[in-house]
Design an enzyme around this catalytic site. Sequence first.
Site, PDB file in Angstrom:
ATOM      1  N   GLY A 717       0.825  -1.195   0.000  1.00 51.89           N
ATOM      2  CA  GLY A 717       0.000   0.000   0.000  1.00 51.89           C
ATOM      3  C   GLY A 717       0.860   1.247   0.000  1.00 51.89           C
ATOM      4  N   GLY A 719       0.911   5.578   1.060  1.00 51.35           N
ATOM      5  CA  GLY A 719       0.306   6.628   1.852  1.00 51.35           C
ATOM      6  C   GLY A 719       0.884   7.973   1.472  1.00 51.35           C
ATOM      7  N   GLY A 722       4.835   7.752   2.173  1.00 49.56           N
ATOM      8  CA  GLY A 722       5.671   6.650   1.729  1.00 49.56           C
ATOM      9  C   GLY A 722       4.861   5.449   1.319  1.00 49.56           C
ATOM     10  N   VAL A 724       4.518   0.896   1.694  1.00 51.53           N
ATOM     11  CA  VAL A 724       4.763  -0.267   2.541  1.00 51.53           C
ATOM     12  C   VAL A 724       4.924  -1.485   1.640  1.00 51.53           C
ATOM     13  CG1 VAL A 724       3.904  -1.701   4.412  1.00 51.53           C
ATOM     14  CG2 VAL A 724       3.395   0.748   4.386  1.00 51.53           C
ATOM     15  N   LYS A 739       8.070  -0.168   5.842  1.00 53.29           N
ATOM     16  CA  LYS A 739       7.485   1.134   5.539  1.00 53.29           C
ATOM     17  C   LYS A 739       8.608   2.075   5.131  1.00 53.29           C
ATOM     18  CE  LYS A 739       4.511   4.764   7.462  1.00 53.29           C
ATOM     19  NZ  LYS A 739       3.703   5.176   8.630  1.00 53.29           N
ATOM     20  N   ASP A 845      -4.735   9.245  14.595  1.00 51.42           N
ATOM     21  CA  ASP A 845      -5.146   8.850  13.238  1.00 51.42           C
ATOM     22  C   ASP A 845      -5.750   7.452  13.257  1.00 51.42           C
ATOM     23  OD1 ASP A 845      -5.569   9.221  10.568  1.00 51.42           O
ATOM     24  OD2 ASP A 845      -3.556   8.670   9.939  1.00 51.42           O
TER      25      ASP A 845
END
Length: 935
Positions: A717, A719, A722, A724, A739, A845
């Site tokens: 994935g 974000g 950055g 992962v 990550k 978050d």
Amino acid sequence: MEVTMLLLSLLLFLNSVNHFRFAATARTLFTNETDLLALLAFKDRITSDPSGVLSTWNATTHFCGWEGVTCGRKNQQRVIALDLSSRGLVGSLTPSIGNLTFLRKINLQNNSFFDAIPSHIGHLHRLQRLNLSFNSFVGGIPVELSNCSDLRRLDLKRIPLAGRIPDELRSLSKLEALRLEATNITGEIPPWLGNFSSLSLLTLWSNFFEGTIPEELGNLANLEYFEVSENMLSGIISLHLCNFSNLHFFNVANNQLQGSLPPTLGNALPRLNYLWLDGNRFEGPIPASIGNATRIGNIDFSNNRFSGQVPSNLGRLQGLYYLNLGGNQLEASDANGWEFLDSLTNCSFLRILALDDNRLGGILPKSIANLSIELHSLLIGSNHISGNIPSGIENLFNLYELAFEENLLTGNIPADIGKLQMLQALYLGGNRLTGTLPSSLGNLTRLNTLDLDGNAFEGPIPSSLGNLQHLADLDLSHNSLSGSIPKEIFNLSFLSNFVDFSDNNLIGELPLEVGSMTNLGALLLSGNKLSGEIPGTLSNCEVLENLFIDNNFLNGTIPASLSDIKALQNLDLSHNNLSGPIPELLANLHFLAYLNLSFNHLDGAVPTKGIFNNATAISLLGNDGLCGGIPELHLPACPRKSSNKRGRSHLVRVVIPIISAISCLTLIFLFVFLCWKQKPRKITRSPASSLDDTYPKVSYRELAEATERFSSTNLLGTGRYGSVYKGSLRCGNAVVAVKVFNMQQLGAIKSFVAECDALRIIRHRNLVKIITLCSGVDFRGYDFKALVFEFMPNGSLEEWLHPRISEQGMTNSLNVLQRLNIAIDVAEAMDYLHHNCQPPVVHCDLKPSNVLLDADMVAHVGDFGLAKILCEAKSMSLQNSANSTEVIRGTLGMSLQNTGQGDWSLHQVMCIAMESFFWRFLQERDQLMMHLTMD
């Protein structure tokens, strides 16, 4: 008549002028429309525009005023540059881009463009700069790029391309910079690159190039930057390749290059600053001519097969600040062999000196204390060095890391070592050091790692070690230390990796303060003379994974409270004097993989559930009073108790409704209690420390190998800051999640620091486990930062709450019980962060995509990039105020918008979980009772 003719001529002239003006206007309108339609086609292919940059692309403004679009000065109506770098755009690149025929520059780096690079780019004959780096384009390099004969710079970094460099690109003779980094390119390096006389930068690192480095590259007289590291290149470094008189940067690290270096290597590189040859198969001596390349500041020859003595003229390199010769076969046995160290005292900027894992012997010269006061790391471990630790070592007062491990050093640790106030890691294990541990070790208050194992130290453990508030690793094992363990050590709440006191002569009882090490991962006390009972306060160490107290004189029973250490994986209590039954609750430790209770005085029935159902994972030898268990244990059967089947059936029919009623009342009580009452807790503030100082680092190379060079097939994935990747570390073949922070993204470094600060102080079974980290530079010399976490095979809660149909037509789904368990897991994590973590942490978050599920569907909260560490005043405010806006950060996701709190507390999550559970419980109660009664 003449006047009439003059007027007629004037009218004809004006008519022709208007005609030309009209034609020019028509051409302008036509070309305007071409560029406009091409830009609109570009916009249509964008599926996500998080920064809203394309919102300016509308009819209210001429396209020359659109953000990222530049038109030329001579002709204001033609687009000459398109720069939309680092805007988070997602989509494919339209073939219509080839219609912007006046384009000179395209910069779309650091976005998420996918699909192939359109061949229509080859229509851009005026193109001079093309940068598509850090995207997800696939396919090969378009051969049509060869038509862009005016191209000066081609940047295709970090794109999962494939195939070879097309031979058609040999026509790009004006190229000045070629960057094909981490693009999965295969084949050989084309020899025709040597014809690009203007080429000043050539970087092909982290690909799959094979074969030799072409000698033709030696013709690149203007080359300043040359990097081909992280490939599969073989062969030798020929003398012809050493003629780069303008070269500043030379990196061929981590290939399969071999042979010896040309003796005149340093003479031909007068401007060289970086020389990286590490991770190859070079052999022979290090050329003494290296001392003639007086501008060199960075030398890395590590992990090769260099032999002989280190050149004694390295002191001529006045700007040297990094010298790594570790992992070779270099030798020294006398003062002549150590002459190079005397020479290095002239290098006043030297910060890193690594000589570990060689064949250096003899006694360290006293000149080591005269090295640069700027020195940060001095690594001389795994050699054959004898004698004492040199006096005067305290002069290197800026040392961060001092490593003399695995040598033949004798004598005492000098008391003056306590003057190294900046020291963060001290490695002296595996020597022959004697005497007592100096109390001045307690002055090293920045210390994260203290490794003194495998020596012959005696006497007590200094209580001054309790001053090391940032200590994460403490290893005093395999010595002859005596006395009791100081209580002050157990109060070091930041001890988070391991404490190893095994194989000493320590006596006394384990103090109750052992329960204060709530962040500890491993406690190793084997092979001592400890007595007394196992303290029940050990249950407070809820993230403890390894507990070894075997081969001591412990007595009493095994506390059932050990079952509260939910993270426990290995438990060894063998060879003690423990008695009583085995607590059945130990079967509830789902992560427990090894249990050794042998050679005690235990009795009673052996449980059959959990780990006790695996005979290969437990050892119960030498306990004659044990019985029962699974057949594979071959224990005698336990005495049977008489029973009446009919009476038992009747008892079930009576007890089940009672239990059901009590359970329902209990749930109602919990619902009311947790929703309306929350007990405030006193929160204390502990000093913070960065994760970077706590966890062992891995290299960029190790992470690149683990993730198959950060392959898109391993991408889990992306974000804001950055990506992962799934990876497999060589050490133990552990599957991990890596990550990687995009250091070009504004705010990425702040996110990395915030996550490090949070992960440094938190350890809980319902938080994603941090394994290690990488903080340094990649093989280009750029900043590289990554965090390595335990891999969660069941993905995120988001994927289960909003499932997608798989290729097999199946979807993920959660039943009511799973949802309840996940809610409780998240609540436990939040409760720990807010109330039991020192200092308290607000996640800020919390949302389903940041809740990850392991193989057993246990929830783990992750992503602490926006986390906030609270002081005592703010932590109390968090408990007592429901209107605080201080902690609102990040995506609302699972946050409570109406309360203003950034994270759910335990009672809030439990209330919601209970509410959704009650209706299902009431519906299924009667049916559940019926089945239990029938069974």
